[in-house]
Every structure is written in structure tokens, then in C-alpha cells.
Design a protein around this motif. Structure first.
Motif, mmCIF file in Angstrom:
data_model
loop_
_atom_site.group_PDB
_atom_site.id
_atom_site.type_symbol
_atom_site.label_atom_id
_atom_site.label_comp_id
_atom_site.label_asym_id
_atom_site.label_seq_id
_atom_site.Cartn_x
_atom_site.Cartn_y
_atom_site.Cartn_z
ATOM 1 N N LYS A 72 0.765 -1.393 0.008
ATOM 2 C CA LYS A 72 0.003 0.122 -0.073
ATOM 3 C C LYS A 72 1.037 1.259 -0.087
ATOM 4 C CE LYS A 72 -3.509 -2.395 2.783
ATOM 5 N NZ LYS A 72 -4.171 -2.614 3.935
ATOM 6 N N ILE A 73 2.087 1.119 0.346
ATOM 7 C CA ILE A 73 2.986 2.377 0.445
ATOM 8 C C ILE A 73 4.354 2.436 -0.497
ATOM 9 C CG2 ILE A 73 2.054 2.976 2.792
ATOM 10 C CD1 ILE A 73 4.662 1.531 3.876
ATOM 11 N N VAL A 74 4.546 1.035 -0.981
ATOM 12 C CA VAL A 74 5.876 1.163 -1.827
ATOM 13 C C VAL A 74 5.299 1.291 -3.287
ATOM 14 C CG1 VAL A 74 7.932 -0.172 -2.778
ATOM 15 C CG2 VAL A 74 6.944 -0.361 -0.146
ATOM 16 N N PRO A 75 5.831 2.336 -4.143
ATOM 17 C CA PRO A 75 5.429 2.367 -5.425
ATOM 18 C C PRO A 75 5.505 1.140 -6.164
ATOM 19 C CG PRO A 75 6.868 4.548 -4.662
ATOM 20 C CD PRO A 75 6.987 3.235 -3.802
ATOM 21 N N ALA A 76 4.664 0.974 -7.006
ATOM 22 C CA ALA A 76 4.463 -0.546 -7.756
ATOM 23 C C ALA A 76 5.656 -0.828 -8.444
ATOM 24 C CB ALA A 76 3.212 -0.247 -8.827
ATOM 25 N N GLU A 77 6.376 0.366 -9.022
ATOM 26 C CA GLU A 77 7.627 -0.034 -9.879
ATOM 27 C C GLU A 77 8.904 -0.378 -9.139
ATOM 28 O OE1 GLU A 77 7.366 4.663 -9.459
ATOM 29 O OE2 GLU A 77 6.143 2.690 -9.467
ATOM 30 N N HIS A 78 8.579 -0.437 -7.579
ATOM 31 C CA HIS A 78 9.935 -1.081 -6.900
ATOM 32 C C HIS A 78 9.116 -1.908 -5.804
ATOM 33 C CE1 HIS A 78 12.016 2.879 -8.002
ATOM 34 N NE2 HIS A 78 11.132 3.558 -7.504
ATOM 35 N N PHE A 79 8.209 -2.348 -6.254
ATOM 36 C CA PHE A 79 7.565 -3.315 -5.183
ATOM 37 C C PHE A 79 8.262 -4.819 -5.108
ATOM 38 C CE2 PHE A 79 4.683 -6.256 -3.542
ATOM 39 C CZ PHE A 79 4.347 -5.856 -2.159
ATOM 40 N N GLY A 80 8.574 -5.020 -6.624
ATOM 41 C CA GLY A 80 9.374 -6.138 -6.852
ATOM 42 C C GLY A 80 10.278 -6.810 -5.791
ATOM 43 N N ALA A 81 11.306 -5.593 -5.461
ATOM 44 C CA ALA A 81 12.407 -5.872 -4.530
ATOM 45 C C ALA A 81 11.776 -6.116 -3.002
ATOM 46 C CB ALA A 81 13.409 -4.773 -4.468
ATOM 47 N N THR A 82 10.764 -5.325 -2.866
ATOM 48 C CA THR A 82 10.124 -5.772 -1.623
ATOM 49 C C THR A 82 9.477 -6.880 -1.246
ATOM 50 O OG1 THR A 82 9.945 -2.985 -1.275
ATOM 51 C CG2 THR A 82 8.398 -4.457 -0.104
ATOM 52 N N GLU A 83 8.811 -7.242 -2.469
ATOM 53 C CA GLU A 83 8.181 -8.669 -2.498
ATOM 54 C C GLU A 83 9.048 -9.654 -2.256
ATOM 55 O OE1 GLU A 83 4.449 -10.503 -4.705
ATOM 56 O OE2 GLU A 83 5.811 -9.459 -5.736
#
Length: 199
Positions: A72-83
Motif C-alpha cells: 500500500k505504500i511502496v510504489p508499484a515500480e519498486h515493489f518487486g524488490a520488497t516482495e
């Protein structure tokens, strides 16, 4: 000089590659964490440290919950690394969540008013010791672990889902499991610059 504790201290590292295998039974894991919480020192013998041990599906649910919170707070284009990070933590066997009980701290502040402003600081020092003891003990038994801090983002959800008392403040999370890879070499600053000695 032979010292098993020192060797355990030297070998403790951050392991990010962990699996759902365990060198200990669940009862042994819980007993180890209980002993760490029981015997780690605290200022004024406050015993304010608290722990929540999540194993199996409960552990998985924590990291699913954390991932969806971050989505909900990490931009979609950066979420891959977070996931990827969340999935790596979820791939472990369990997680220890460390808390401090603010009710205990507030009680000490009232009882010893002259030291009131220091008790929150001392509480964090005590918590850090508990975290380190648990981390080192788990790794000495064949686990790998890493210390994470997704609080306060997940605090309310954790309290609601696992019935955590309102006075418990979440401090850190320690996912652990049998290592699947070794950490890289660690560089150290010259110890002479960090430790001064006068005789």
C-alpha cells in the motif's frame, strides 16, 4: 583463551537465505527463547521484555501481512524488490517478535520519578540485549537469522491478529530458519579506533 560464548558471538551473522527446515524441535525453540528472555538483564530488574514466537503457518501469515501492508505504500515500480524480501523471510521456519511492555516502564517512572526520563532508554537497551541473546543462541543451534524492523507499520495488525496486549510496543522481528546460503565476508574498522585503553 577458550570461550564458547565468544565463539558464538564471533559466528553470529545476518542470514537472508533461510529454509523451513529446523535443527530443533518446536519445544526446544520455545525453551531457548524463554530462557533468553528470562535470564537477560534489565535495568532495575524491570523484566519488561516480551516476545511472540510464530511458527509454521502463523509465521507465514506474519510475512504475508507485512507484504500487503508494504504494498500500500511502496510504489508499484519498486515493489518487486520488497516482495522478494518478504518472500525470503517467509521461507524461514519461524519469527520471534520482540516487544517492550510500556506498562512496566510507566510503573517504574512513577515509582522512581528522579529517573523517569531514563526508563524508556534503558528499556531499549534491555530489548537490544534480549534480541542479541536470542539471535546468537538460535544461530549457535544451527539456525540462520536476521533482525528486521517493520514496526510501527504492522503494529496494529499484529496486536489484533495475535491478541497482543495494548501496552506491548513492537521493537523488532527476527525471522529464522536453517541457512541455505552463507553471508559474505564482513569488513571491520580498525579496532584501535573503536576501543581506547588507558593503563
Amino acid at each position: 583463551m577458550s570461550n564458547g560464548f565468544l565463539e558464538a558471538v564471533k559466528k553470529r551473522r545476518s542470514y537472508y537465505g533461510i529454509s523451513k527446515q529446523s535443527p530443533l524441535s518446536d519445544d526446544q525453540i520455545v525453551s531457548l527463547i524463554q530462557d533468553a528472555v528470562k535470564y537477560t538483564p534489565a535495568s532495575f530488574n524491570s523484566q519488561s521484555a516480551r516476545a511472540l514466537v510464530l511458527l509454521g503457518q502463523q509465521h507465514d501469515q506474519l510475512w504475508d501481512l507485512t507484504k500487503e501492508t508494504l504494498r500500500k505504500i511502496v510504489p508499484a515500480e519498486h515493489f518487486g524488490a520488497t516482495e522478494g524480501k518478504m518472500d525470503a523471510f517467509k521461507s524461514g521456519y519461524g519469527t520471534v517478535l520482540f516487544f517492550e511492555d510500556n506498562a512496566v516502564i510507566e510503573g517504574l517512572q512513577k515509582q522512581f520519578a528522579d529517573y523517569a526520563e531514563n526508563f524508556p532508554k534503558w528499556s531499549l537497551q534491555s530489548s537490544g540485549m534480549v534480541q542479541y541473546v536470542v539471535w546468537t543462541l538460535l544461530e549457535s543451534e544451527g539456525f540462520g537469522a536476521s533482525l528486521q524492523h517493520y514496526n510501527p507499520l504492522i503494529d496494529d495488525q499484529v496486536k489484533s491478529k495475535w491478541g497482543v496486549p495494548a501496552s506491548w510496543q513492537l521493537i523488532a522481528q527476527l525471522p529464522f530458519g536453517k541457512p541455505t546460503s552463507e553471508p559474505g565476508d564482513k569488513e571491520f574498522q580498525p579496532i584501535e579506533e573503536r576501543v581506547k585503553v588507558h593503563k
